[in-house]
Design a protein around this motif. Structure first.
Motif, PDB file in Angstrom:
ATOM      1  N   ARG A  23     -43.041 -56.157 -54.697  1.00 40.04           N
ATOM      2  CA  ARG A  23     -43.316 -56.601 -56.080  1.00 40.04           C
ATOM      3  C   ARG A  23     -43.703 -58.078 -56.134  1.00 40.04           C
ATOM      4  O   ARG A  23     -44.671 -58.458 -56.790  1.00 40.04           O
ATOM      5  N   GLU A 120     -48.607 -51.031 -55.259  1.00 36.67           N
ATOM      6  CA  GLU A 120     -48.110 -52.006 -56.227  1.00 36.67           C
ATOM      7  C   GLU A 120     -49.257 -52.766 -56.864  1.00 36.67           C
ATOM      8  O   GLU A 120     -49.252 -53.003 -58.063  1.00 36.67           O
ATOM      9  N   GLN A 123     -50.972 -51.364 -59.919  1.00 40.02           N
ATOM     10  CA  GLN A 123     -50.293 -51.541 -61.198  1.00 40.02           C
ATOM     11  C   GLN A 123     -50.726 -52.827 -61.910  1.00 40.02           C
ATOM     12  O   GLN A 123     -50.517 -52.977 -63.092  1.00 40.02           O
TER      13      GLN A 123
END
Length: 125
Positions: A23, A120, A123
């Motif tokens: 993240r 990730e 997104q």
């Protein structure tokens, strides 16, 4: 980085640190390694593993023992995805994801880490 945040993140189990790494790296667009006349490495299960961190402070905290004298160095996420991970895969190396001085780290095949980071990044698009 606030010392309390550093402690809380460093205490996370390795799987949660791996998720934090993915993240954070997708957000900041950089990966951190340790460098001194070459990049820091470790031996994991008989293979060369290169350690990576989501932030410089975590890398700096591991610059002791075998990595004493090494300094944190940023790697642009684009280079990491396009060059580093494919190259590591070709060299049969592993990614040592977010090691901490006290505890274990996630060990990932470069292709798996690449898939995690690309997933990730989608997104953010």
């Amino acid at each position: 980085m606030h010392p309390e945040k550093f402690k809380q993140v460093a205490r996370l189990p390795s799987a949660e640190r791996h998720a934090y790494f993915v993240r954070k790296v997708a957000d900041t667009q950089e990966v951190w390694g340790l460098h001194q006349d070459g990049w820091a490495t470790a031996q994991v299960d008989g293979k060369v593993a290169i350690p990576f961190w989501p932030e410089a402070a975590f890398a700096q905290a591991c610059a002791s023992g075998d990595w004493a004298g090494f300094q944190p160095r940023a790697i642009a996420l684009g280079d990491f995805l396009a060059k580093w991970l494919p190259g590591m895969g070709g060299n049969d190396q592993q990614a040592f994801v977010f090691p901490v001085s006290q505890g274990s780290a996630s060990v990932a095949a470069p292709a798996d880490l690449l898939a995690d980071l690309r997933g990730e990044a989608r997104q953010y698009e």
